[in-house]
Design a protein around this motif. Structure first.
Motif, PDB file in Angstrom:
ATOM      1  N   THR A 183       0.842  -1.193   0.000  1.00 47.75           N
ATOM      2  CA  THR A 183       0.000   0.000   0.000  1.00 47.75           C
ATOM      3  C   THR A 183       0.878   1.245   0.000  1.00 47.75           C
ATOM      4  O   THR A 183       2.085   1.181   0.281  1.00 47.75           O
ATOM      5  N   GLY A 184       0.278   2.386  -0.287  1.00 44.91           N
ATOM      6  CA  GLY A 184       1.017   3.635  -0.288  1.00 44.91           C
ATOM      7  C   GLY A 184       0.121   4.801   0.067  1.00 44.91           C
ATOM      8  O   GLY A 184      -1.105   4.661   0.168  1.00 44.91           O
ATOM      9  N   ILE A 185       0.730   5.948   0.283  1.00 39.29           N
ATOM     10  CA  ILE A 185      -0.011   7.183   0.514  1.00 39.29           C
ATOM     11  C   ILE A 185       0.115   8.058  -0.726  1.00 39.29           C
ATOM     12  O   ILE A 185       0.935   7.785  -1.604  1.00 39.29           O
ATOM     13  N   ARG A 186      -0.682   9.099  -0.795  1.00 41.58           N
ATOM     14  CA  ARG A 186      -0.653   9.995  -1.944  1.00 41.58           C
ATOM     15  C   ARG A 186      -0.149  11.378  -1.537  1.00 41.58           C
ATOM     16  O   ARG A 186      -0.513  11.910  -0.485  1.00 41.58           O
ATOM     17  N   ARG A 187       0.676  11.923  -2.403  1.00 43.29           N
ATOM     18  CA  ARG A 187       1.315  13.205  -2.139  1.00 43.29           C
ATOM     19  C   ARG A 187       0.292  14.296  -1.859  1.00 43.29           C
ATOM     20  O   ARG A 187       0.464  15.111  -0.942  1.00 43.29           O
ATOM     21  N   GLU A 188      -0.788  14.300  -2.642  1.00 44.95           N
ATOM     22  CA  GLU A 188      -1.773  15.368  -2.489  1.00 44.95           C
ATOM     23  C   GLU A 188      -2.459  15.335  -1.122  1.00 44.95           C
ATOM     24  O   GLU A 188      -2.888  16.374  -0.612  1.00 44.95           O
ATOM     25  N   ASP A 189      -2.564  14.146  -0.531  1.00 47.37           N
ATOM     26  CA  ASP A 189      -3.160  14.051   0.806  1.00 47.37           C
ATOM     27  C   ASP A 189      -2.249  14.659   1.856  1.00 47.37           C
ATOM     28  O   ASP A 189      -2.712  15.296   2.812  1.00 47.37           O
ATOM     29  N   VAL A 190      -0.948  14.468   1.694  1.00 46.11           N
ATOM     30  CA  VAL A 190       0.008  15.040   2.639  1.00 46.11           C
ATOM     31  C   VAL A 190       0.016  16.559   2.535  1.00 46.11           C
ATOM     32  O   VAL A 190       0.052  17.272   3.549  1.00 46.11           O
ATOM     33  N   LEU A 191      -0.046  17.081   1.320  1.00 45.17           N
ATOM     34  CA  LEU A 191       0.042  18.525   1.106  1.00 45.17           C
ATOM     35  C   LEU A 191      -1.163  19.285   1.665  1.00 45.17           C
ATOM     36  O   LEU A 191      -1.111  20.518   1.799  1.00 45.17           O
ATOM     37  N   LYS A 192      -2.226  18.579   2.002  1.00 44.73           N
ATOM     38  CA  LYS A 192      -3.386  19.238   2.603  1.00 44.73           C
ATOM     39  C   LYS A 192      -3.109  19.686   4.032  1.00 44.73           C
ATOM     40  O   LYS A 192      -3.878  20.461   4.604  1.00 44.73           O
ATOM     41  N   HIS A 193      -2.011  19.223   4.613  1.00 37.48           N
ATOM     42  CA  HIS A 193      -1.699  19.516   6.015  1.00 37.48           C
ATOM     43  C   HIS A 193      -0.451  20.386   6.071  1.00 37.48           C
ATOM     44  O   HIS A 193       0.662  19.916   5.810  1.00 37.48           O
ATOM     45  N   SER A 194      -0.636  21.645   6.406  1.00 34.71           N
ATOM     46  CA  SER A 194       0.467  22.605   6.369  1.00 34.71           C
ATOM     47  C   SER A 194       1.557  22.270   7.372  1.00 34.71           C
ATOM     48  O   SER A 194       2.708  22.706   7.211  1.00 34.71           O
TER      49      SER A 194
ATOM     50  N   ASP B 146       9.543   6.542  -8.565  1.00 33.57           N
ATOM     51  CA  ASP B 146       8.992   5.189  -8.642  1.00 33.57           C
ATOM     52  C   ASP B 146       8.291   4.740  -7.363  1.00 33.57           C
ATOM     53  O   ASP B 146       7.322   3.990  -7.423  1.00 33.57           O
ATOM     54  N   ALA B 147       8.769   5.205  -6.209  1.00 32.90           N
ATOM     55  CA  ALA B 147       8.240   4.730  -4.935  1.00 32.90           C
ATOM     56  C   ALA B 147       7.389   5.764  -4.215  1.00 32.90           C
ATOM     57  O   ALA B 147       6.800   5.469  -3.172  1.00 32.90           O
ATOM     58  N   GLY B 148       7.298   6.968  -4.742  1.00 34.21           N
ATOM     59  CA  GLY B 148       6.438   7.984  -4.143  1.00 34.21           C
ATOM     60  C   GLY B 148       7.087   8.706  -2.982  1.00 34.21           C
ATOM     61  O   GLY B 148       8.313   8.730  -2.820  1.00 34.21           O
ATOM     62  N   VAL B 149       6.240   9.310  -2.151  1.00 39.33           N
ATOM     63  CA  VAL B 149       6.710  10.057  -0.988  1.00 39.33           C
ATOM     64  C   VAL B 149       7.465   9.112  -0.053  1.00 39.33           C
ATOM     65  O   VAL B 149       7.001   8.009   0.246  1.00 39.33           O
ATOM     66  N   TYR B 150       8.631   9.558   0.410  1.00 41.73           N
ATOM     67  CA  TYR B 150       9.469   8.700   1.249  1.00 41.73           C
ATOM     68  C   TYR B 150       9.607   9.218   2.673  1.00 41.73           C
ATOM     69  O   TYR B 150       9.500   8.472   3.632  1.00 41.73           O
ATOM     70  N   LEU B 151       9.858  10.516   2.820  1.00 42.47           N
ATOM     71  CA  LEU B 151      10.188  11.061   4.133  1.00 42.47           C
ATOM     72  C   LEU B 151       9.353  12.303   4.411  1.00 42.47           C
ATOM     73  O   LEU B 151       9.320  13.236   3.607  1.00 42.47           O
ATOM     74  N   ILE B 152       8.664  12.300   5.558  1.00 45.23           N
ATOM     75  CA  ILE B 152       7.774  13.391   5.966  1.00 45.23           C
ATOM     76  C   ILE B 152       8.097  13.748   7.411  1.00 45.23           C
ATOM     77  O   ILE B 152       8.387  12.860   8.226  1.00 45.23           O
ATOM     78  N   ALA B 153       8.038  15.017   7.747  1.00 48.97           N
ATOM     79  CA  ALA B 153       8.255  15.440   9.130  1.00 48.97           C
ATOM     80  C   ALA B 153       7.322  16.582   9.472  1.00 48.97           C
ATOM     81  O   ALA B 153       6.929  17.365   8.604  1.00 48.97           O
ATOM     82  N   THR B 154       6.959  16.670  10.735  1.00 49.33           N
ATOM     83  CA  THR B 154       6.235  17.843  11.217  1.00 49.33           C
ATOM     84  C   THR B 154       7.234  18.975  11.401  1.00 49.33           C
ATOM     85  O   THR B 154       8.443  18.757  11.506  1.00 49.33           O
TER      86      THR B 154
END
Length: 307
Positions: A195-206, A216-224
């Motif tokens: 499964t994976g997440i979508r970039r546009e869903d992450v960008l909804k949260h400032s 190829d693998a999409g979003v990899y690293l996210i931080a608050t």
């Protein structure tokens, strides 16, 4: 970094053979410093292998780290002995009164289930809620990252057409962020998920920042913004042969898996895969410990709840 772990933990012999600095509790007690307290919620089926992988990476800075291993009480693992869990693991009721500098939540092979269908989901939610006041920074890995994004931000996961397995090139995008300090502009990391997440869903949260992603693998690293929550969609901690073992396991199960991409030499499963992600993995974990745990955690962990 000297890691405080029990003398009889299986990972100890492996790490000592690799010249990773491990320290007995007796020797650590003689050092006049406060070690970082890290809790590892290990929900991977390969408990001992995952312990060793994570401890290897946590042993790569000058900081002293004290480790507690945590298991879920609402799920009984099948691939590790009950004695190993009894000897080295705690359950949440045993640590809920503690405070930690950092928490690592591993991945788990349950991506094809809805979050609410996972038998330990409610317990995991309780741990993630508790972490807001009892842990300074939480590091989520793969399914653990998807679970954290879903629980804290309502970000869903989506099924992939086929399992994403292999070693993929990523680009560091948040280059001024301390978590990716020292990263090459392009680097490699393993993935293994359905499964994976979508970039546009992450960008909804400032409050969330994407720090690295792959074509190829999409979003990899996210931080608050404050670094209290880190989400890694891949498995930087994997050993050289981990994807090969997963591939062989899926073959034996008759799942007809695709050969992991960009992994074996010329896609030949008989070859030894080159290890091309270890420097990235070491830097990722050392940056997390240094910039978001060691330099920011209050000396008195009892102050966490007020912060």
């Amino acid at each position: 970094m000297p890691i405080k772990i029990p003398d009889t933990l299986p990972a100890r012999k492996v790490l000592e053979a690799e010249n990773i600095f491990v320290m007995s509790r007796e020797r650590a007690a003689k050092q006049d410093i406060r070690p970082l307290r890290i809790l590892i919620l290990n929900i991977m089926p390969t408990k001992i292998a995952t312990e060793t992988q994570l401890l290897r990476l946590l042993g790569n800075t000058p900081l002293q780290v004290e480790i507690d291993l945590l298991q879920t009480a609402t799920h009984t693992p099948k691939n590790v002995s009950a004695q190993h869990l009894l000897d080295f693991y705690k359950v949440f009721d045993e640590v809920r009164g503690n405070r930690y500098d950092g928490l690592i939540i591993t991945g788990a092979p349950v991506e094809n289930l809805a979050f609410e269908e996972v038998d330990y989901w409610q317990e995991l939610c309780e741990i993630m809620e508790w972490s807001k006041t009892h842990v300074f920074s939480t590091f989520h890995i793969c399914w653990g990252g998807q679970a954290g994004l879903y629980y804290h931000y309502g970000i869903p996961k989506y099924p992939l057409e086929e399992k994403l397995s292999g070693v993929f090139r990523h680009r560091a995008t948040g280059t001024l962020h301390p978590l990716v300090r020292g990263f090459d502009e392009y680097f490699y990391a393993p993935h293994s998920r359905h499964t994976g997440i979508r970039r546009e869903d992450v960008l909804k949260h400032s409050e969330l920042q994407i720090l690295a992603e792959s074509a190829d693998a999409g979003v990899y690293l996210i931080a608050t913004g404050d670094g209290r929550q880190i989400f890694v969609m891949g498995h930087a901690e994997y050993d050289r042969e981990t994807l090969a073992k997963e591939y062989e396991r899926d073959l034996k199960r008759g799942l007809h898996p695709r050969i992991p991409r960009n992994y074996f030499v010329q896609d030949d499963p008989q070859t030894i895969p080159p290890m091309i992600w270890r420097s990235h993995a070491s830097l990722l974990f050392s940056n997390w410990l240094n910039y978001f745990v060691y330099q920011r955690t209050p000396f008195d962990l009892n102050e966490l709840s007020s912060k």
